[in-house]
Design a protein around this motif. Structure first.
Motif, PDB file in Angstrom:
ATOM      1  N   ALA A  36       4.145   0.725   4.114  1.00  0.00           N
ATOM      2  CA  ALA A  36       3.492   2.038   4.051  1.00  0.00           C
ATOM      3  C   ALA A  36       2.832   2.175   2.684  1.00  0.00           C
ATOM      4  CB  ALA A  36       4.506   3.156   4.252  1.00  0.00           C
ATOM      5  N   HIS A  37       1.813   2.997   2.628  1.00  0.00           N
ATOM      6  CA  HIS A  37       1.035   3.227   1.410  1.00  0.00           C
ATOM      7  C   HIS A  37       1.220   4.694   1.030  1.00  0.00           C
ATOM      8  CE1 HIS A  37      -2.438   2.266  -1.181  1.00  0.00           C
ATOM      9  NE2 HIS A  37      -2.855   3.496  -0.937  1.00  0.00           N
ATOM     10  N   VAL A  38       1.810   4.953  -0.138  1.00  0.00           N
ATOM     11  CA  VAL A  38       1.986   6.322  -0.609  1.00  0.00           C
ATOM     12  C   VAL A  38       1.047   6.551  -1.786  1.00  0.00           C
ATOM     13  CG1 VAL A  38       3.956   5.750  -2.115  1.00  0.00           C
ATOM     14  CG2 VAL A  38       3.607   8.115  -1.375  1.00  0.00           C
ATOM     15  N   VAL A  49       1.011   3.314  -4.177  1.00  0.00           N
ATOM     16  CA  VAL A  49       2.061   2.293  -4.156  1.00  0.00           C
ATOM     17  C   VAL A  49       2.248   1.850  -2.712  1.00  0.00           C
ATOM     18  CG1 VAL A  49       4.493   1.788  -4.652  1.00  0.00           C
ATOM     19  CG2 VAL A  49       3.241   3.392  -6.111  1.00  0.00           C
ATOM     20  N   ASP A  50       2.320   0.539  -2.503  1.00  0.00           N
ATOM     21  CA  ASP A  50       2.677   0.002  -1.190  1.00  0.00           C
ATOM     22  C   ASP A  50       4.176  -0.215  -1.172  1.00  0.00           C
ATOM     23  OD1 ASP A  50       0.124   0.015  -0.170  1.00  0.00           O
ATOM     24  OD2 ASP A  50      -0.297  -2.037  -0.776  1.00  0.00           O
ATOM     25  N   VAL A  51       4.825   0.268  -0.115  1.00  0.00           N
ATOM     26  CA  VAL A  51       6.271   0.173   0.021  1.00  0.00           C
ATOM     27  C   VAL A  51       6.574  -0.641   1.277  1.00  0.00           C
ATOM     28  CG1 VAL A  51       8.429   1.446   0.256  1.00  0.00           C
ATOM     29  CG2 VAL A  51       6.514   2.452  -1.021  1.00  0.00           C
ATOM     30  N   ARG A  52       7.286  -1.748   1.090  1.00  0.00           N
ATOM     31  CA  ARG A  52       7.687  -2.577   2.241  1.00  0.00           C
ATOM     32  C   ARG A  52       9.137  -2.248   2.576  1.00  0.00           C
ATOM     33  NH1 ARG A  52       9.912  -7.545   2.446  1.00  0.00           N
ATOM     34  NH2 ARG A  52       9.341  -8.015   0.287  1.00  0.00           N
ATOM     35  N   VAL A  53       9.401  -2.064   3.860  1.00  0.00           N
ATOM     36  CA  VAL A  53      10.747  -1.737   4.317  1.00  0.00           C
ATOM     37  C   VAL A  53      11.272  -2.851   5.206  1.00  0.00           C
ATOM     38  CG1 VAL A  53      10.386   0.762   4.149  1.00  0.00           C
ATOM     39  CG2 VAL A  53       9.915  -0.414   6.304  1.00  0.00           C
ATOM     40  N   ASP A  54      12.611  -2.963   5.266  1.00  0.00           N
ATOM     41  CA  ASP A  54      13.202  -3.950   6.162  1.00  0.00           C
ATOM     42  C   ASP A  54      13.381  -3.335   7.549  1.00  0.00           C
ATOM     43  OD1 ASP A  54      15.511  -2.353   6.076  1.00  0.00           O
ATOM     44  OD2 ASP A  54      16.701  -3.809   4.950  1.00  0.00           O
ATOM     45  N   PHE A  64       1.970  -2.199  -6.723  1.00  0.00           N
ATOM     46  CA  PHE A  64       0.812  -1.372  -7.038  1.00  0.00           C
ATOM     47  C   PHE A  64       0.038  -2.024  -8.180  1.00  0.00           C
ATOM     48  CE2 PHE A  64       4.257  -0.033  -9.717  1.00  0.00           C
ATOM     49  CZ  PHE A  64       3.701   0.328 -10.932  1.00  0.00           C
ATOM     50  N   GLN A  65      -1.106  -1.493  -8.457  1.00  0.00           N
ATOM     51  CA  GLN A  65      -1.917  -1.931  -9.582  1.00  0.00           C
ATOM     52  C   GLN A  65      -1.546  -1.066 -10.786  1.00  0.00           C
ATOM     53  OE1 GLN A  65      -4.370  -4.551  -9.630  1.00  0.00           O
ATOM     54  NE2 GLN A  65      -3.156  -4.992  -7.806  1.00  0.00           N
ATOM     55  N   ARG A  66      -1.094  -1.713 -11.850  1.00  0.00           N
ATOM     56  CA  ARG A  66      -0.656  -0.982 -13.046  1.00  0.00           C
ATOM     57  C   ARG A  66      -1.537  -1.331 -14.237  1.00  0.00           C
ATOM     58  NH1 ARG A  66       5.119  -1.094 -16.274  1.00  0.00           N
ATOM     59  NH2 ARG A  66       4.682   0.748 -17.512  1.00  0.00           N
ATOM     60  N   TRP A  67      -1.858  -0.320 -15.034  1.00  0.00           N
ATOM     61  CA  TRP A  67      -2.635  -0.489 -16.248  1.00  0.00           C
ATOM     62  C   TRP A  67      -1.736  -1.144 -17.288  1.00  0.00           C
ATOM     63  CZ3 TRP A  67      -7.600  -0.288 -17.174  1.00  0.00           C
ATOM     64  CH2 TRP A  67      -8.066  -0.145 -18.481  1.00  0.00           C
TER      65      TRP A  67
END
Length: 132
Positions: A36-38, A49-54, A64-67
């Motif tokens: 899911a993408h929050v 942030v992309d969140v992967r669940v089991d 995510f892409q972080r500075w």
């Protein structure tokens, strides 16, 4: 400010996902069957942030892409960052990770976890109300 915004978003996914329930400034979208993408918005700032669940629905990875300037060029830029969560245990009705690894260049051959936590205990403060 961008680096702190990214860190806040990632830590919310890892340590307090209930803080990201849909509401003002929080939107969710499905990416695929297990991701899911929050997007978290606050004023002019926005962090996705992309969140992967089991298969049980536990959040096992966040990316995510972080500075950051943690790269060979030492130049600030957006780059992959992520965390892997495991060893979930139930504490006061919450299922929380007791092992977390996070680092720069997540999902690439250059990934290096610089944060590795093995949680030994989680205690919630007494609220005086009906909380944990």
């Amino acid at each position: 400010m961008e680096a702190a915004d990214g860190r806040y978003a990632a830590e919310a996914v890892v340590w307090s996902p209930a803080a990201l329930l849909p509401g003002p400034g929080i939107t969710w979208a499905a990416v695929d069957d297990d991701t899911a993408h929050v997007t978290i918005r606050h004023g002019d700032l926005s962090q996705a942030v992309d969140v992967r669940v089991d298969k049980e629905g536990k959040p096992v990875a966040a990316s995510f892409q972080r500075w950051s300037n943690a790269n060979p060029d030492k130049v600030h830029r957006l780059q992959p960052f992520g965390a892997v969560m495991s060893d979930f245990r139930e504490v006061a009705g919450y299922r929380l990770p007791f092992h977390v690894e996070a680092g720069n260049m997540f999902g690439t051959d250059d990934y290096f976890p610089f944060f590795i936590a093995n949680v030994t205990a989680i205690r919630f403060p007494k609220t005086g109300g009906t909380g944990p």
